[in-house]
Design a protein around this motif. Structure first.
Motif, PDB file in Angstrom:
ATOM      1  N   ALA A  37       0.822  -1.216   0.000  1.00 55.45           N
ATOM      2  CA  ALA A  37       0.000   0.000   0.000  1.00 55.45           C
ATOM      3  C   ALA A  37       0.858   1.268   0.000  1.00 55.45           C
ATOM      4  CB  ALA A  37      -0.972  -0.022   1.170  1.00 55.45           C
ATOM      5  N   VAL A  96       3.145   3.330  12.160  1.00 53.79           N
ATOM      6  CA  VAL A  96       1.858   3.076  12.818  1.00 53.79           C
ATOM      7  C   VAL A  96       1.847   1.677  13.432  1.00 53.79           C
ATOM      8  CG1 VAL A  96      -0.613   2.750  12.373  1.00 53.79           C
ATOM      9  CG2 VAL A  96       0.596   4.676  11.338  1.00 53.79           C
ATOM     10  N   VAL A  97       2.433   0.736  12.709  1.00 56.58           N
ATOM     11  CA  VAL A  97       2.429  -0.645  13.216  1.00 56.58           C
ATOM     12  C   VAL A  97       3.249  -0.731  14.505  1.00 56.58           C
ATOM     13  CG1 VAL A  97       3.114  -3.034  12.696  1.00 56.58           C
ATOM     14  CG2 VAL A  97       2.009  -1.637  10.940  1.00 56.58           C
ATOM     15  N   TYR A 121      -5.888  -5.486   7.568  1.00 58.60           N
ATOM     16  CA  TYR A 121      -4.445  -5.363   7.329  1.00 58.60           C
ATOM     17  C   TYR A 121      -3.701  -6.304   8.288  1.00 58.60           C
ATOM     18  CZ  TYR A 121       0.033  -2.778   7.261  1.00 58.60           C
ATOM     19  OH  TYR A 121       1.351  -2.408   7.173  1.00 58.60           O
ATOM     20  N   PHE A 124      -2.402  -6.151  12.059  1.00 54.22           N
ATOM     21  CA  PHE A 124      -3.326  -6.038  13.192  1.00 54.22           C
ATOM     22  C   PHE A 124      -3.301  -7.330  14.008  1.00 54.22           C
ATOM     23  CE2 PHE A 124      -6.415  -2.324  12.863  1.00 54.22           C
ATOM     24  CZ  PHE A 124      -5.591  -1.583  12.012  1.00 54.22           C
ATOM     25  N   ASN A 173      -8.857  -0.921   5.719  1.00 56.06           N
ATOM     26  CA  ASN A 173      -8.055  -1.663   4.757  1.00 56.06           C
ATOM     27  C   ASN A 173      -8.214  -3.133   5.101  1.00 56.06           C
ATOM     28  OD1 ASN A 173      -6.012  -2.990   3.403  1.00 56.06           O
ATOM     29  ND2 ASN A 173      -4.313  -1.955   4.440  1.00 56.06           N
ATOM     30  N   ASP A 201      -6.539   3.309  14.075  1.00 57.78           N
ATOM     31  CA  ASP A 201      -5.582   3.485  12.984  1.00 57.78           C
ATOM     32  C   ASP A 201      -6.315   4.249  11.875  1.00 57.78           C
ATOM     33  OD1 ASP A 201      -4.099   3.233  10.680  1.00 57.78           O
ATOM     34  OD2 ASP A 201      -3.489   1.167  11.064  1.00 57.78           O
ATOM     35  N   HIS A 204      -5.491   6.062   6.736  1.00 59.04           N
ATOM     36  CA  HIS A 204      -6.083   6.269   5.407  1.00 59.04           C
ATOM     37  C   HIS A 204      -7.127   7.399   5.403  1.00 59.04           C
ATOM     38  CE1 HIS A 204      -4.317   2.704   3.416  1.00 59.04           C
ATOM     39  NE2 HIS A 204      -4.445   2.108   4.580  1.00 59.04           N
ATOM     40  N   LYS A 236       0.423   7.557   3.685  1.00 61.18           N
ATOM     41  CA  LYS A 236      -0.469   7.120   2.594  1.00 61.18           C
ATOM     42  C   LYS A 236      -0.881   8.314   1.741  1.00 61.18           C
ATOM     43  CE  LYS A 236      -0.487   3.071   4.311  1.00 61.18           C
ATOM     44  NZ  LYS A 236       0.479   2.151   3.745  1.00 61.18           N
TER      45      LYS A 236
HETATM   46  C1  LIG Z   1      -4.303   0.393   7.974  1.00 60.40           C
HETATM   47  C2  LIG Z   1      -2.812   0.519   7.903  1.00 60.40           C
HETATM   48  N1  LIG Z   1      -2.122   0.809   9.007  1.00 60.40           N
HETATM   49  C3  LIG Z   1      -0.787   0.937   9.002  1.00 60.40           C
HETATM   50  C4  LIG Z   1      -0.062   0.758   7.844  1.00 60.40           C
HETATM   51  C5  LIG Z   1       1.421   0.861   7.881  1.00 60.40           C
HETATM   52  O1  LIG Z   1       1.825   2.020   8.510  1.00 60.40           O
HETATM   53  P1  LIG Z   1       3.352   2.222   8.916  1.00 60.40           P
HETATM   54  O2  LIG Z   1       4.143   2.038   7.663  1.00 60.40           O
HETATM   55  O3  LIG Z   1       3.403   3.619   9.422  1.00 60.40           O
HETATM   56  O4  LIG Z   1       3.672   1.209   9.953  1.00 60.40           O
HETATM   57  C6  LIG Z   1      -0.745   0.435   6.653  1.00 60.40           C
HETATM   58  C7  LIG Z   1       0.003   0.198   5.422  1.00 60.40           C
HETATM   59  O5  LIG Z   1      -0.471  -0.383   4.491  1.00 60.40           O
HETATM   60  C8  LIG Z   1      -2.149   0.330   6.685  1.00 60.40           C
HETATM   61  O6  LIG Z   1      -2.850   0.061   5.596  1.00 60.40           O
END
Ligand SMILES: Cc1ncc(COP(=O)(O)O)c(C=O)c1O
Length: 392
Positions: A37, A96-97, A121, A124, A173, A201, A204, A236
């Protein structure tokens, strides 16, 4: 200003994950990659220019995230999404992860349960199991219309005293939903009743197509604000995942202090100097570009939708409200998941994400990333069309 999305810069000669891992994932380099993504669309010039300007200074030492960068994000959130955070609510994150991992550690113990709404995603549920917590699955309901919604009854029935946190994906997602106020309010009521903290989260949230409107979970009420940790960023929206910068907004001081205990132990630090300026520039200059991008993305989705409508017995596209990820119901093709993957790789020569990787509910589905130039989109659609025709 007019923006041109007809072509984009080739990424083959970079370290782009989407391209580099083709052989490993699909067993061939001969696929157009439409999985990870991020966008095969140039990161906007105002972002790149801000980085070039910073590079005119010759020292790249440790730097703090400037308040002006957080302020730019706060102003954007207020203007675009009607929520007001304050500077003290905001924490830098490189991912974010990773922030999700911190929240899991901070607000639950080993063996306790975390709610995950599948299909979703994959990090999670992986984040939960890697932290030795239990995934409490609250599958989304698939309606006859092809749209998904929450299953509030299932959620209420499943939560017990050992359930601590809900990982909300909003917009969602891979199913492309932009949750309506009533839907979020149902989740909120359950979380308040059962004492559940929400990790929202909302990465998006800027990629939402009219008439749909993103509603930040924390904006639902003062009580919502008090139980929510919101993950937001430009990764994103402006195709800046390579800058690795997002933020956590945590207005409740008690939750913020608890989150920070783990966050500081892991040492999130302050990220990269170049990310700081890129992040700020995106929020200050990005509105017009984003509006043009969304028109372009929706046109791409429409091309794909039209193709699916031409092969109704084989493909059904899930209606899209947000994100640039199409969730395609391929169950009409009557193929097992492995065979479906082989069809897309070998016959259509496209590298998609298998639906099954988003949870068992994704069986028979595939996810296609349509954030590409219009020239590339045409190639994608032509490849798929020709493969489908051969199957008739
Ligand atoms: C819903 C969601 N959260 C987090 C991420 C990834 O975020 P990060 O790269 O900041 O960890 C994505 C990436 O596809 C995503 O779709």
């Amino acid at each position: 200003m007019a923006y041109d999305f007809t072509t984009s810069t080739c990424r083959e000669d970079t370290n782009a994950e989407k391209y580099t891992l083709r052989e490993e994932l699909f067993g061939t380099e001969d696929v157009l990659p439409v999985w990870v993504a991020d966008m095969d669309i140039d990161t906007p010039n105002f972002v790149l220019e801000s980085v070039k300007k910073r590079l005119e200074h010759s020292v790249m030492g440790y730097e703090e995230v400037p308040q002006s960068a957080f302020q730019a994000q706060i102003d954007w959130m207020q203007k675009e999404h009607g929520i007001r955070f304050s500077l003290e609510d905001m924490l830098y994150s490189h991912s974010v992860v990773a922030s999700m991992g911190v929240a899991i550690e901070a607000f639950s113990e080993v063996g306790q349960k975390i709610i995950v709404q599948t299909p979703v995603y994959p990090p999670f549920f992986h984040s939960v199991s890697h932290a030795k917590r239990k995934v409490l699955k609250n599958s989304l309901k698939l309606l006859k219309s092809g749209k998904y919604t929450f299953d509030g009854d299932d959620l209420r029935a499943k939560i017990d005293d050992d359930t601590k946190l809900l990982l909300l994906c909003s917009p969602h997602n891979p199913v492309g939903r932009v949750w309506k106020k009533e839907e979020l309010e149902e989740i909120l009521a359950i979380c308040l009743e059962k004492n559940i903290i929400v990790f929202a989260d909302e990465i998006h949230s800027d990629l939402v197509y009219a008439p749909h409107v993103h509603i930040p979970f924390a904006s639902l009420s003062e009580e919502a604000r008090n139980i929510t940790l919101t993950a937001i960023g430009v990764g994103k929206t402006f195709n800046m995942a390579g800058f690795a910068m997002s933020t956590m907004a945590i207005p409740n001081k008690t939750l913020r202090v608890k989150f920070k205990e783990v966050y500081e132990r892991i040492h999130f630090a302050q990220g990269s100097t170049l990310s700081h300026v890129a992040f700020e520039s995106a929020y200050i200059n990005g509105k017009e570009w984003l509006e043009a991008l969304k028109v372009h993305l929706y046109t791409n989705f429409h091309m794909l939708e039209k193709l699916c409508l031409d092969f109704p017995s084989m493909l059904k596209i899930t209606p899209i409200e947000g994100t640039y990820l199409a969730w395609i119901d391929c169950r009409g093709m009557d193929l097992r998941d492995k065979e479906l993957r082989v069809f897309f790789i070998q016959e259509a020569k496209l590298g998609l994400n298998a639906g099954l990787s988003f949870g068992r509910e994704g069986s028979g589905f595939m996810r296609l990333n349509f954030a590409v130039s219009s020239t590339r989109m045409l190639q994608i659609v032509q490849r798929l069309e020709s493969a489908l025709k051969k199957r008739i």
